[in-house]
Design a protein around this motif. Structure first.
Motif: not given
Lengths: 167, 167
Positions: A99-100, A34-38, A73-74, A106-107
């Motif tokens: 997450e930005p 959801h965060d990705f889409n936002v 976070v990923a 390297g994640i």
């Protein structure tokens, strides 16, 4: 603090390797998708809708997810299908999101590492990804990890086309 | 000749609509996929290997094929997978091939028509296709049939990337 403790508000992401998500972690996967889409201004279903779908999908054999950090976070989301050109399965990396504020550490590479290890362990023969034409950074990232544009045995790039039947 | 008879060596393709292939037609599907690879100089497994795989795949729930003509002169191969963004399944048109001497007669369009009808009947929400960057004719063909380059809700084109784990 003892070794292994994590200061409040800090993720464990840089100390623990990414992991395959269990169906119980559907809500974590949903929150990050959801965060990705936002972030990218893409219309997105409610987190609850995504979580409900993911509880089913992650319990099945056609979908798996990778998470990094606790709280996560990923996320990477992968779907599997058969393909006539291969004995084994073909995997499509549907999404990869970090997450930005945690990018460049390297994640994403660690997640691709687990994706490749999982693919080998599960007898997956091909991994596919669709990357936006303008996202040259992402294209370089995947090329560094052994991916190339275009079909196997072809030097020619291919475009992804789609038709949505729901609208 | 009575109506419905077919002169020797002539296909029925222009008089009968395309059909979903049964597992018993795996050898026909394999023969055309092999022809496709030979025409485009793509390394191809033996026809027998393809036919054996297709007998399994076409009997399963993740793959279907469309054939036109008897003997068949055109094939489409489609694989299905789940996707978190949709309630229904996502279909990928892996291959669409019409024998060279029969192109330009609407056979491909008739096959896409059956693909779309099948997708609607089966509750498929999205159809995807990867098209070579240089193959502008194919891109126009798919655009005429309602497909567009790039992801849904995006005006941006996307490239297909892959990594083969078998070599």
């Amino acid at each position: 603090m003892t070794p292994g403790d994590v200061p409040e508000g800090e993720s464990t992401v840089e100390r623990r390797p990414p992991r395959l998500a269990s169906p119980d972690e559907a809500a974590e996967v949903a929150r990050l998708l959801h965060d990705f889409n936002v972030e990218f201004d893409t219309p997105t279903p409610d987190v609850e809708v995504l979580a409900a779908r993911l509880r089913v999908l992650l319990a099945g054999e056609d979908t798996f997810a990778i998470l990094a950090g606790s709280p996560a976070v990923a996320v990477a989301l992968v779907t599997l299908r058969p393909n006539v050109w291969y004995e084994g399965l073909v995997a499509l990396l549907d999404e990869l999101y970090v997450e930005p504020e945690l990018r460049g550490r390297g994640i994403g590479s660690a997640m691709i590492g687990l994706l490749l290890d999982t693919a080998v362990a599960w007898g997956i023969d091909l991994i596919e990804i669709n990357v936006d034409e303008a996202d040259v950074d992402a294209q370089r990232f995947y090329e560094r990890h052994g991916f190339s544009a275009g079909a196997v045995d072809s030097t020619e790039r291919a475009f992804y086309f789609s038709r949505d039947l729901t609208s």
